[in-house]
Design a protein around this motif. Structure first.
Motif, PDB file in Angstrom:
ATOM      1  N   TRP A  68      25.678  30.772 -14.007  1.00  0.00           N
ATOM      2  CA  TRP A  68      24.325  31.310 -13.875  1.00  0.00           C
ATOM      3  C   TRP A  68      24.320  32.835 -13.854  1.00  0.00           C
ATOM      4  O   TRP A  68      23.550  33.456 -13.124  1.00  0.00           O
ATOM      5  N   PRO A  70      23.011  36.141 -14.630  1.00  0.00           N
ATOM      6  CA  PRO A  70      21.687  36.486 -15.144  1.00  0.00           C
ATOM      7  C   PRO A  70      21.694  37.567 -16.208  1.00  0.00           C
ATOM      8  O   PRO A  70      20.747  37.694 -16.979  1.00  0.00           O
ATOM      9  N   SER A  95      25.225  33.488  -4.300  1.00  0.00           N
ATOM     10  CA  SER A  95      24.981  34.479  -5.342  1.00  0.00           C
ATOM     11  C   SER A  95      25.904  35.669  -5.105  1.00  0.00           C
ATOM     12  O   SER A  95      26.343  35.922  -3.982  1.00  0.00           O
ATOM     13  N   ARG A 122      21.446  35.500  -9.095  1.00  0.00           N
ATOM     14  CA  ARG A 122      21.873  34.455 -10.023  1.00  0.00           C
ATOM     15  C   ARG A 122      20.658  33.934 -10.778  1.00  0.00           C
ATOM     16  O   ARG A 122      19.524  34.037 -10.306  1.00  0.00           O
ATOM     17  N   ALA A 123      20.900  33.372 -11.960  1.00  0.00           N
ATOM     18  CA  ALA A 123      19.888  32.634 -12.726  1.00  0.00           C
ATOM     19  C   ALA A 123      18.631  33.434 -13.023  1.00  0.00           C
ATOM     20  O   ALA A 123      17.539  32.884 -13.079  1.00  0.00           O
ATOM     21  N   GLY A 138      15.706  36.046 -10.793  1.00  0.00           N
ATOM     22  CA  GLY A 138      16.807  35.263 -10.251  1.00  0.00           C
ATOM     23  C   GLY A 138      16.580  34.912  -8.793  1.00  0.00           C
ATOM     24  O   GLY A 138      15.471  35.040  -8.258  1.00  0.00           O
ATOM     25  N   TRP A 171      12.974  32.679 -11.735  1.00  0.00           N
ATOM     26  CA  TRP A 171      14.386  32.343 -11.853  1.00  0.00           C
ATOM     27  C   TRP A 171      14.503  31.138 -12.782  1.00  0.00           C
ATOM     28  O   TRP A 171      13.504  30.487 -13.100  1.00  0.00           O
ATOM     29  N   ALA A 172      15.730  30.842 -13.234  1.00  0.00           N
ATOM     30  CA  ALA A 172      15.958  29.795 -14.236  1.00  0.00           C
ATOM     31  C   ALA A 172      15.101  30.062 -15.467  1.00  0.00           C
ATOM     32  O   ALA A 172      14.453  29.167 -16.012  1.00  0.00           O
ATOM     33  N   GLU A 188      11.601  28.034 -13.512  1.00  0.00           N
ATOM     34  CA  GLU A 188      11.838  26.657 -13.084  1.00  0.00           C
ATOM     35  C   GLU A 188      10.541  25.869 -12.950  1.00  0.00           C
ATOM     36  O   GLU A 188      10.525  24.644 -13.081  1.00  0.00           O
TER      37      GLU A 188
END
Length: 206
Positions: A68, A70, A95, A122-123, A138, A171-172, A188
């Motif tokens: 993940w 980013p 993270s 992350r992500a 993220g 995020w995602a 997400e």
């Protein structure tokens, strides 16, 4: 009498069609010309189904591994990875702020002499513009969604806080660079939000 020229033309046309069909069949059977499906099958059989593409395992990244990430970018043939999530074992995942780099020419990793991100992340989304790599959004180590944006200058090895994303961030999400601008799309929650970041103006647009 007028029907004979027409009949002759029809006979000549049929003969030519039969000759062309036979010639095409001979060519196919000789392997000089293959229909698309046959050509694909032959290439796949010859290369073991790989179509000539070969994967090779390179030097693994230093432990702990991460996923993940980013933000990634290539500057002067070196690949930079910003942030991500690391697994320390025993269910301890978090993270990270670290920045690592991989040099394909020497098959080696660089883990020293690089700065860290300002917050664990992350992500999120990110990309390279010039000799700088941007990362935004993220989640941090407390699973809080971020709207902050950071700039990593590869030349000066510095990380700078930039203008935050609109709203609560995401995020995602997906990200890409086009026309020296960073685009971050979706999250997400399937929001479909599209954000544009212009580093020259240090401004986000929706």
């Amino acid at each position: 009498m007028k029907r004979y020229p027409l009949l002759i033309c029809l006979l000549i046309g049929a003969t030519l069609a039969l000759n062309l069909s036979a010639s095409d069949a001979d060519t196919r059977s000789s392997g000089r010309l293959l229909p698309d499906k046959e050509a694909t099958a032959t290439l796949a059989d010859r290369d073991g189904g790989s179509f000539g593409m070969v994967w090779s395992r390179r030097q693994s990244s230093p432990p702990p591994g991460r996923y993940w990430c980013p933000g990634t970018g290539v500057v002067r043939d070196t690949i930079y990875f910003l942030g991500g999530r690391v697994d320390y074992g025993g269910g301890n995942t978090n993270s990270t702020r670290t920045i690592w780099a991989y040099v394909p020419a020497t098959n080696s990793w660089i883990t020293t002499g690089l700065p860290t991100l300002l917050v664990p992340r992350r992500a999120g989304g990110g990309g390279r513009i010039g000799n700088k790599i941007y990362v935004a959004g993220g989640r941090d180590s407390t699973h809080t969604t971020l709207n902050t944006c950071e700039e990593f200058d590869v030349d000066t090895k510095t990380v700078t806080q930039k203008a935050p994303m609109p709203g609560a961030g995401c995020w995602a999400c997906a990200s890409a660079v086009a026309g020296d601008k960073l685009y971050i799309i979706g999250d997400e929650n399937n929001s479909g939000n599209t954000y544009e970041y212009d580093p020259a103006a240090n401004q986000w647009y929706t």
